[in-house]
Design an enzyme around this catalytic site. Structure first.
Site, short mmCIF file in Angstrom:
data_model
loop_
_atom_site.label_atom_id
_atom_site.label_comp_id
_atom_site.label_asym_id
_atom_site.label_seq_id
_atom_site.Cartn_x
_atom_site.Cartn_y
_atom_site.Cartn_z
N ASP A 98 0.87 -1.17 0.00
CA ASP A 98 0.00 0.00 0.00
C ASP A 98 0.91 1.23 0.00
O ASP A 98 1.95 1.24 0.66
CB ASP A 98 -0.88 0.00 1.25
CG ASP A 98 -1.77 1.22 1.31
OD1 ASP A 98 -2.49 1.47 0.33
OD2 ASP A 98 -1.74 1.93 2.33
N ASP A 138 -1.49 -0.11 6.47
CA ASP A 138 -1.71 0.48 7.79
C ASP A 138 -3.15 0.90 8.01
O ASP A 138 -3.57 1.10 9.14
CB ASP A 138 -0.77 1.67 8.01
CG ASP A 138 -1.08 2.84 7.08
OD1 ASP A 138 -1.77 2.62 6.06
OD2 ASP A 138 -0.64 3.97 7.39
N THR A 141 0.36 4.59 0.99
CA THR A 141 0.35 5.43 2.18
C THR A 141 0.79 4.64 3.40
O THR A 141 0.24 3.59 3.72
CB THR A 141 -1.06 6.00 2.41
OG1 THR A 141 -1.48 6.68 1.23
CG2 THR A 141 -1.06 6.97 3.58
#
Length: 825
Positions: free
Chosen positions: A327, A574, A329
């Site tokens: 991912d 996250d 971010t």
């Protein structure tokens, strides 16, 4: 008032309830109320099952079938007065104690990290929102639920604003479920979007919470290819043990003149000692211990690097990964988003746009991007929304309506430009073109749009984007690329691990970040064009590296598609929107900033959020696997030659050629001591599947070579006729030890200073045992005559040559890349 929104999950699959912001706040329990419930035992406290208890560790390491056989043999030899032949009993006790101590130390270390990483609960007490430990939640507490939270106790919803909950951990259903007032939320689920409050109805043992959070933190030696292979070998040995024992015992009694003579004359005692020696030789006492120790030590080493292993098999799993999904971010970027600038759309912004942005930034239900607005745009607290639509990762927009007469009258929309604006709308074209340019430069871009009037909200009316809304301003946000990202991705490329970057952001923005970290990209693929069919999706993923506008459900489907192609997939993330994909992946890796629910489904947690920890984690996994494979060949070779010797000598009605004490000495020198060091040494060999096949394909022929060599020297002893029984046993032990030490040599390659030192020490130990009088007498070694000694040397040399040929054949046929990487298997 309520309204239905497609794609979220209440009433029907894919729907949610949006409530007007008119519900009164509850004050929650008072301190006195909490004290009464604590005294009554109505707390969420439950036995901490984050790892095996000391008793469970002791029982698992001590009370095993093999240990029972060892203990029985030990007691029998003590009864017979042969305490010197019972040395293996002390070795078995030592092995068990090492296993208990090592696992207990690992348990304590990982428990401390697990406690630090445990979910927290947000409750309302005396009108104040407080963060408390999960165990401190009491019945009737009011849980304050926000996006990303893990529900920590079963509760009934009393206030909801677009509340959507992921219950996949409980039901397996991947679609988020909308929760209206009166609905039940279960502990272990997680809030995907919206916010709400819920009164706790079940706590402690009656709740799902303690079970699921404990399972998420649990220290466990779980299923893996290595453990599955070892368990299979142990089952085979268990099945073979009794019939082989019967053959050996009968052969021993017959070699003493038959059962009747042996019992009458008492020579059955000699036969019993030989039978015990053969049985003990067949049991790979240290193999499971070495595997457990290697896993546990690997977990502790990673803990020192701020990596929490929630399942020990994840150490092995990471070594098998060949596809890493990232991912953007929080993984490639530091995860902290900052407001950048306001950009013109070609329209004059309506009055109140700054106040509207201030409200979006201060909204408790805002996502991380919207919260950045609060630093630039202040919320005076004077705006009271008529209604609002919270942001969701599926919609990628949020909305709020204010009444006429307020500074920000009308409806305001904040979200992804391509999701909010229609190219066919007047004034949308220039805004979309500008947004595309900004996104291509690597900036996260949102649009603030305005429509006159209030957002229509009714019980049976779907909330849709207004048809008369127009772009007001474009907003850009920046993410800082992690300084270690490029180096880490370069490492994975060198190691043959493919990388896919998967994000919910604009694909052009994701592609720009990917280029900054050295990933070759064709501009990014828009996941809205992904096919639903898994095979077609896998084909698209083969052609592209960077994907944007990916929904949480698509992330999970993309992981599945890669797995269908035979890939072992690791996924990092996250956000709570990553939880489904993390749970589906072979190895889920959560960053330190991850939501509690995201951490709960992950196998590893990077506690300090350092992305460059991953190469070290992969290297640790490879070290563990390669060393366990190396050590397993030593132990399985011993088991192979013990079984073959036992059956052969039993069938020939010959005395077993060793005393138990002699086998204790040879096993310790050729296997036990060196295996302990080899299991913990560095080893960077890449993982290849087929661990059990490779191990057995070398161990069984090596065991056969040693068994034939022992049979040959015993045949020579009988033919020569002048050797005593003690000399025959010494010659047998010498031949066995010399060939087994050569097995150690070939399996230790590539040799380095420490491995050479270990091997040299073992050769020296063999010499001491054979030459030093106290040791020689204790183990009942008697040097044979020169002819017999020369014959032993010739047989041992021939056996060593055969092992060398086997090793080279094995390496070239079953592991052709071993020559390149210096591996042994």
């Amino acid at each position: 008032m309520t309204s239905r929104i497609p794609g979220s999950g209440i009433g029907e699959p894919g729907q949610t309830t949006i409530r007007a912001a008119d519900g009164p706040d509850r004050i929650g329990l008072s301190a006195a109320d909490v004290a009464v419930r604590v005294k009554g035992g109505l707390t969420n406290d439950a036995p901490d099952q984050s790892s095996r208890s000391l008793w469970e560790i002791f029982r698992a390491n001590v009370f095993t079938l093999f240990n029972a056989i060892v203990a029985g043999s030990f007691v029998l030899l003590l009864i017979l007065g042969q305490w010197r032949d019972a040395l293996f009993g002390f070795a078995a006790v030592g092995n068990a104690l090492i296993g208990v101590v090592q696992e207990y130390r690992a348990k304590k270390s990982l428990d401390r990290l697990a406690v630090l990483n445990a979910p927290r609960s947000r409750v309302l007490r005396d009108g104040v929102v407080q963060d408390i430990d999960v165990q401190e939640v009491v019945k009737d507490d009011v849980l304050v639920l926000r996006a990303g939270d893990q529900v920590t106790a079963d509760a009934a919803v009393v206030q909801a604003s677009g509340l959507e909950v992921d219950e996949s951990l409980l039901t397996g259903e991947s679609e988020p479920v909308g929760k209206d007032v009166g609905a039940e939320v279960l502990s272990g689920s997680s809030v995907v979007s919206g916010q709400g409050r819920a009164v706790v109805t079940r706590v402690g043992a009656e709740s799902f919470a303690s079970k699921l959070t404990a399972e998420a933190k649990r220290f466990s030696l779980v299923h893996s290819e290595i453990r599955q292979g070892l368990n299979q070998v142990l089952r085979w040995i268990t099945l073979a043990l009794l019939p082989v024992m019967a053959i050996v015992i009968n052969g021993q009694m017959q070699s003493q003149g038959g059962w009747q003579v042996a019992i009458t004359t008492g020579t059955w005692r000699i036969g019993a000692v030989g039978a015990v020696a053969s049985v003990i030789a067949m049991i790979p006492l240290g193999l499971v211990l070495m595997t457990s120790v290697a896993f546990a030590v690997g977990a502790v080493r990673l803990a020192r690097q701020k990596v929490l292993i929630q399942e020990l098999a994840a150490v092995e799993g990471l070594a098998r990964v060949d596809m890493l999904c990232l991912d953007k971010t929080g993984t490639l970027t530091v995860g902290k988003i900052v407001f950048d600038a306001v950009h013109d759309t070609g329209n004059t912004p309506p009055a109140g746009w700054k106040q509207a942005l201030g409200w979006f930034g201060a909204d408790p239900n805002a996502n991380a991007t919207a919260r950045c607005l609060s630093a630039e745009f202040r919320d005076e607290g004077s705006l009271r929304p008529l209604s609002s639509v919270p942001f969701s990762s599926a919609r990628k927009w949020s909305a709020v309506s204010f009444s006429d007469g307020t500074p920000a009258a009308g409806t305001w929309l904040l979200g992804a430009p391509e999701m909010v604006l229609d190219p066919k709308q007047p004034d949308a074209g220039r805004a979309l073109e500008t947004a595309a340019v900004l996104a291509a430069s690597g900036l996260r871009t949102l649009v603030l749009a305005h429509a006159p009037g209030a957002l229509l909200i009714g019980d049976d009316v779907e909330v849709e984007l207004p048809t008369d809304h127009a772009p007001a301003v474009l907003l850009t946000f920046q993410e800082k690329v992690r300084p270690d990202a490029a180096r880490t991705l370069s490492y994975f490329k060198e190691q043959g691990v493919e990388v896919k970057i998967i994000s919910g952001d604009d694909p052009r923005t994701v592609a720009a970040v990917a280029r900054k970290v050295g990933v070759t990209t064709d501009g990014g693929f828009d996941a809205r064009q992904l096919p639903d069919d898994q095979e077609e999706m896998a084909e698209v993923m083969d052609r592209h590296t960077v994907f944007g506008r990916v929904t949480p459900a698509q992330k999970k489907d993309m992981v599945r598609a890669l797995q269908r192609r035979g890939h072992v997939v690791a996924m990092t993330g996250d956000g709570v929107n990553d939880a489904l994909a993390l749970k589906e992946a072979d190895i889920g890796i959560a960053m330190d900033s991850a939501a509690a629910a995201t951490k709960a489904v992950s196998r590893l947690v990077l506690l300090d959020g350092q992305f460059d920890r991953l190469p070290g984690v992969v290297a640790e996994g490879r070290r563990v696997i390669a060393n366990i494979e190396r050590v397993s060949m030593l132990f399985l070779a011993k088991t192979a030659y013990a079984v073959i010797i036992s059956i052969t000598f039993g069938a020939l009605l010959w005395d077993f050629p060793f005393l138990p004490r002699q086998l204790s000495a040879t096993d310790g020198i050729t296997i036990g001591i060196p295996a302990f060091f080899l299991a913990l040494m560095p080893n960077a060999r890449r993982y290849r599947s087929g661990f059990l096949k490779r191990s057995l394909s070398f161990a069984v022929p090596a065991g056969l070579i040693i068994a034939l060599a022992v049979l040959t020297i015993n045949t020579y002893s009988l033919w020569e006729g002048s050797s005593t029984t003690a000399e025959q046993r010494t010659a047998s032990a010498l031949v066995l030890a010399l060939i087994a030490l050569w097995v150690l040599v070939v399996l230790s390659r590539p040799l380095n200073r420490w491995r050479v030192l270990i091997i040299a020490a073992m050769w020296a130990a063999l010499g001491f045992v054979l030459v030093v009088p106290p040791l020689r007498d204790f183990f009942d070694f008697t040097m044979p005559g020169w002819n017999h000694l020369a014959a032993s040397a010739v047989v041992a040399l021939a056996g060593a040559v055969a092992v060398e040929v086997l090793f080279r054949y094995h390496r070239q046929r079953l592991n052709p890349d071993a020559l390149e990487h210096g591996s042994v298997s």
